[in-house]
Write an enzyme that holds these catalytic residues in place. Structure first.
Site, PDB file in Angstrom:
ATOM      1  N   TRP A 102       0.812  -1.218   0.000  1.00 24.58           N
ATOM      2  CA  TRP A 102       0.000   0.000   0.000  1.00 24.58           C
ATOM      3  C   TRP A 102       0.841   1.260   0.000  1.00 24.58           C
ATOM      4  O   TRP A 102       0.522   2.225  -0.700  1.00 24.58           O
ATOM      5  CB  TRP A 102      -1.020  -0.016   1.143  1.00 24.58           C
ATOM      6  N   ASP A 172      -2.049   6.527   6.307  1.00 25.83           N
ATOM      7  CA  ASP A 172      -3.095   5.682   5.718  1.00 25.83           C
ATOM      8  C   ASP A 172      -3.530   4.664   6.774  1.00 25.83           C
ATOM      9  O   ASP A 172      -2.924   3.605   6.916  1.00 25.83           O
ATOM     10  CB  ASP A 172      -2.536   4.978   4.474  1.00 25.83           C
ATOM     11  N   LYS A 196     -12.679  -1.770   5.940  1.00 21.35           N
ATOM     12  CA  LYS A 196     -11.949  -2.678   6.824  1.00 21.35           C
ATOM     13  C   LYS A 196     -12.513  -2.596   8.244  1.00 21.35           C
ATOM     14  O   LYS A 196     -13.000  -3.578   8.774  1.00 21.35           O
ATOM     15  CB  LYS A 196     -10.453  -2.347   6.847  1.00 21.35           C
TER      16      LYS A 196
END
Ligand SMILES: *Cc1c(COP(=O)(O)O)cnc(C)c1O
Length: 360
Positions: A102, A172, A196
């Site tokens: 990511w 993030d 999530k």
């Protein structure tokens, strides 16, 4: 009806209580004779739902008053562009730390817009840890420092918050927001895709320090400029109303569980059990440095990867869903977000022990 145990990395499982409430209110929301998702986002009813959700999130995360909370779209991936477009400023420089899939994607996207320097990377050790603060090569004139507190695919988490001095810190938090208490004042901007640990896919939460608004580079599309979203209370256009409502139900559920302090305790216990089991076993393994093991995403491999398919088939038959690792790394991954009950982890460990006994 049988709800199975869901270890999905995202979109992830939601608390049963939340889904039941949404089900109960689906056709007739609070006696209004229609569903919340059929209502105008400008109606008093929806605005109240939206404001309550923001207030609950602020309370859960103790968000200081000089931060704005935005409910946006476009996912965390959209933020990979919005962040540089809004924060790079005149000199166009930003530092990024690379700890896996990511953060690498965030870096690649930011490079479309400016001078992006990788201030630290654990690529050489196959992203099995995070760089230490002392190893970071930070530029004092960077517009911000970006990092990924929890790498969802590698199962790698920071055990510290990087110190970026006066440079705004951007994080993030897609896969670990609300999993433990956090000092929001350390950050310039926190963002998270909802799917999530917050709610259904389609909603993106951004928490931004007010002084960082209003600096988007010329030519930035209005939809990608934080400032108009902040001014419009995240209703610049039609927001993802159902996702926002469901996120609000999750926030209320979290408060009933005792908030992020109680969640952190439970999350440590859940992940601790699984890592202990993996460590004691000669059949299962996890490659991540102990200090950087994620509480949210626990990847593990089997001693013989030819058994992977059988493991997945039998675990699914046992009611343990979505244990397949990310396609880029293989192996297994159990995601243990807030909504995954401790009983799910116990059931997983029992299954793994039995599988090792019969196949190992
Ligand atoms: C899932 C995830 C993303 C991507 O989120 P989208 O909402 O699909 O864009 C980015 N970063 C992290 C850490 C993630 O876990």
């Amino acid at each position: 009806m049988t709800r199975k145990y869901n270890f999905s990395a995202g979109p992830a499982g939601l608390p049963d209580e939340v889904l039941l409430q949404a089900q109960q209110e689906l056709l007739d929301w609070q006696g209004k004779g229609l569903s919340i998702m059929e209502m105008s986002h400008r109606s008093d009813e929806f605005v109240a739902v939206a404001e309550q959700a923001e207030q609950d999130l602020r309370e859960l995360m103790a968000v200081p008053d000089n931060y704005r909370v935005l409910f946006l779209q476009g996912g965390a991936t959209g933020q990979f562009a919005m962040i540089p477009l809004n924060l790079l400023g005149e000199n166009g420089k930003a530092d990024y730390i690379n700890t896996g899939v990511w953060s690498s994607k965030a870096i690649k996207e930011a490079r479309l817009y400016g001078d992006i320097h990788v201030a630290g990377s654990t690529e050489a050790d196959n992203f099995s840890s995070v760089p230490a603060q002392a190893e970071l090569a930070l530029r004092s004139d960077a517009a911000y420092l970006h990092y990924t507190p929890n790498e969802t695919i590698g199962g790698v988490a920071y055990d510290y918050i990087p110190d970026s001095g006066e440079v705004p810190l951007v994080a993030d938090y897609s896969s670990s927001i609300l999993s433990e208490p956090l000092d929001v004042s350390r950050f310039g901007l926190i963002y998270a895709g909802a799917q999530k640990n917050i709610g259904p896919a389609g909603l993106t939460v951004v928490i931004i320090r007010e002084d960082l608004l209003g600096n988007a580079r010329p030519g930035t599309p209005t939809m990608l400029d934080y400032q108009p979203h902040a001014k419009a209370g995240s209703m610049l256009n039609t927001p993802p109303t159902f996702g926002w409502y469901l996120a609000g139900l999750v926030f209320q559920w979290l408060k009933r569980q005792g908030g992020v302090t109680a969640m952190a305790e439970c999350n440590r216990r859940k992940a601790g059990k699984l890592y202990d089991f993996v460590d004691r076993s000669a059949f299962y393994a996890n490659p991540v440095a102990v200090a950087n093991r994620s509480l949210m995403n626990v990847p593990f491999t089997l001693a013989d990867d030819k058994l992977d398919a059988l493991f997945l088939q039998q675990s699914e038959a046992a009611g343990l869903l979505n244990l397949q690792g990310h396609r880029s790394v293989g192996g297994m991954r159990a995601s243990l977000y807030n909504a995954v009950p401790e009983a799910a982890v116990d059931a997983l460990i029992d299954f793994m022990a039995e599988f090792e006994r019969t196949q190992g």
